[in-house]
Scaffold this active site. Structure first.
Site, mmCIF file in Angstrom:
data_model
loop_
_atom_site.group_PDB
_atom_site.id
_atom_site.type_symbol
_atom_site.label_atom_id
_atom_site.label_comp_id
_atom_site.label_asym_id
_atom_site.label_seq_id
_atom_site.Cartn_x
_atom_site.Cartn_y
_atom_site.Cartn_z
ATOM 1 N N HIS A 405 19.538 52.288 -64.834
ATOM 2 C CA HIS A 405 20.851 51.651 -64.802
ATOM 3 C C HIS A 405 21.681 52.087 -63.603
ATOM 4 O O HIS A 405 22.697 51.460 -63.283
ATOM 5 C CB HIS A 405 21.614 51.956 -66.097
ATOM 6 C CG HIS A 405 22.523 50.832 -66.530
ATOM 7 N ND1 HIS A 405 23.144 49.993 -65.644
ATOM 8 C CD2 HIS A 405 22.905 50.409 -67.767
ATOM 9 C CE1 HIS A 405 23.878 49.119 -66.298
ATOM 10 N NE2 HIS A 405 23.743 49.337 -67.596
ATOM 11 N N ARG A 406 21.281 53.144 -62.915
ATOM 12 C CA ARG A 406 22.038 53.568 -61.742
ATOM 13 C C ARG A 406 21.873 52.591 -60.582
ATOM 14 O O ARG A 406 22.825 52.367 -59.809
ATOM 15 C CB ARG A 406 21.582 54.963 -61.295
ATOM 16 C CG ARG A 406 21.793 56.066 -62.319
ATOM 17 C CD ARG A 406 21.131 57.353 -61.880
ATOM 18 N NE ARG A 406 19.679 57.184 -61.681
ATOM 19 C CZ ARG A 406 18.866 58.144 -61.265
ATOM 20 N NH1 ARG A 406 19.363 59.347 -60.964
ATOM 21 N NH2 ARG A 406 17.574 57.926 -61.122
#
Length: 432
Positions: A405-406
């Site tokens: 998700h980064r």
């Protein structure tokens, strides 16, 4: 002139390795480019080629030795015109860092004679500390386990402490630590104090111990780091496979085709084309920037006896299904034989893990850092579905995308699956 052959660094992360096998013996003539040994790195078992030509005069590290540090001398090479004096001079210059293989039999006898965890004095009678000889791997294992190396007696050449000695100490269920030198010159065993105690089976549980290879340890470390440090999220879709299965059957039935396409070959090609449409999913996270890869290189998980490894199909978006199939079969064989070169399993941008052949309906895979996405592919199976308001039976396959998700947002992951699904359901697009 006579020279040392050093333990090579065969991968960017390699600090030590196992000298698995010598392919040349003492006295053999060697030419530049000859494969002289097989070395197990933290990634795979790889061939080691000679750089110079000459005579293999002395093997310093026997086959099977573990924890050999990068740049440690493993053999001595005599060039044309060198004599015994040159070899003796090089041996003298190398001592005591390197050990001759003549010490190996004595070390083996010492190891087999031991009936319990051996300990030794770590200081002389005058109180002067003595140097502890241990392999880098043994030092790391001892540090992690809280073992004091100074009280262990090594079973390696010239008393060098190796991994086996650490494992033997841990198997005893105690940690040997040095007692106060003023009161007891010889160490006594005390219970191990650690926030992460060594796990042990129950006394009534029978088991067979299979020592962890360097590859297995690397896999364990990287997967632990990935699961603990990478914020995973998961997206799942069902794909209808009937058109793909029909096309696969048709292509495989072509006389003298020279290939047998698998469902995984179609998945590789479809993922590559989906990444063309959604390049933001072909990325990696760094603290300074999100890196978008220019090339589409697909890593494919292959199960081997030593653990999971991911050979890479380079530029998969530019290759046809037959080429992908041929390359994948060759890479999988090399992976299982432990013969992959570093460039064949490093540097992919997106991974695929397929357990469909085992009948697994669906699963969530762990991301393969530094990549941002991995697609978990389940089995194709007949299911009852609704089509145009009517009940029908279709061959369906569930795929789950694990995402970092980064570097890849939820919407980007969804866009990737939205691009992938029609490519698999209308596979003629993969041939355009």
């Amino acid at each position: 002139m006579a020279q040392k052959i050093l333990m090579p660094a065969l991968s960017p992360t390699m600090t030590e390795g196992t000298l698995a096998k010598w392919l040349k013996k003492e006295g053999d003539a060697i030419s530049a480019g000859d494969v002289i040994a097989e070395i197990e790195t933290d990634k795979a078992t790889m061939e080691f080629e000679a750089v110079d030509e000459g005579i293999l005069a002395r093997v310093l590290i026997p086959a099977g030795t573990q924890g050999v540090a990068v740049n440690e001398p493993i053999a001595l090479l005599l060039e044309e015109g060198d004599d015994q004096a040159a070899l003796d001079a090089l041996m003298t210059a190398s001592s005591p860092k390197v050990e001759s293989k003549a010490a190996a039999p004595a070390a083996a006898a010492s190891s087999s004679a031991a009936s319990s965890v051996p300990v030794s004095r770590s200081a002389s009678a005058s109180g002067e500390a003595t140097r502890v000889f241990a392999s880098p791997l043994a030092r790391r294992l001892a540090k992690e386990a809280g073992l004091d190396l100074s009280v262990l007696k090594g079973s390696g050449p010239r008393g060098r402490i190796v991994r086996h000695d650490i494992q033997e100490a841990l198997a005893s269920g105690v940690t040997a630590r040095m007692a106060d030198a003023s009161s007891a010159p010889v160490a006594s065993a005390v219970p191990k104090a650690s926030s992460s105690p060594q796990l042990q089976p129950m006394p009534w549980q029978a088991y067979t111990a299979e020592p962890n290879t360097g590859i297995r340890k690397t896999i364990a470390r990287r997967l632990s780091e990935a699961k603990q440090t990478v914020p995973h999220f998961y997206l799942t879709v069902d794909v209808e496979l009937d058109a793909l299965m029909a096309l696969r059957k048709q292509l495989n039935s072509v006389p003298d085709a020279g290939h047998k396409l698998s469902v995984n070959d179609f998945v590789i090609k479809a993922c590559a084309l989906a990444l063309q449409k959604v390049p933001a999913a072909n990325a990696m996270w760094t603290d300074e920037a999100i890196l978008r890869f220019d090339e589409i290189d697909i890593s494919v998980a292959v199960a081997t006896d030593g653990g999971l490894i991911t050979p890479v199909i380079r530029n998969a978006d530019r290759k046809g299904l037959a080429t992908i199939s041929t390359e994948m079969k060759a890479l999988a064989k090399k992976a299982r034989d432990g013969k992959l070169r570093p460039e064949e399993f490093q540097g992919g941008g997106f991974s695929i893990s397929n357990l469909g052949m085992y009948g697994i309906k669906s699963f969530s895979a762990i991301i393969n850092p530094p990549q941002s996405c991995i697609l978990a592919v389940g089995a194709g199976e007949e299911r009852v579905v609704v089509r145009d308001g009517a009940v029908a039976v279709r061959t369906m396959m569930t795929v789950t995308l694990s995402v970092d998700h980064r570097s890849v947002d939820g919407a980007v992951g969804a866009q990737f699956l939205a691009a992938l699904k029609p490519l698999l359901e209308d596979p003629v697009q993969l041939m355009l």
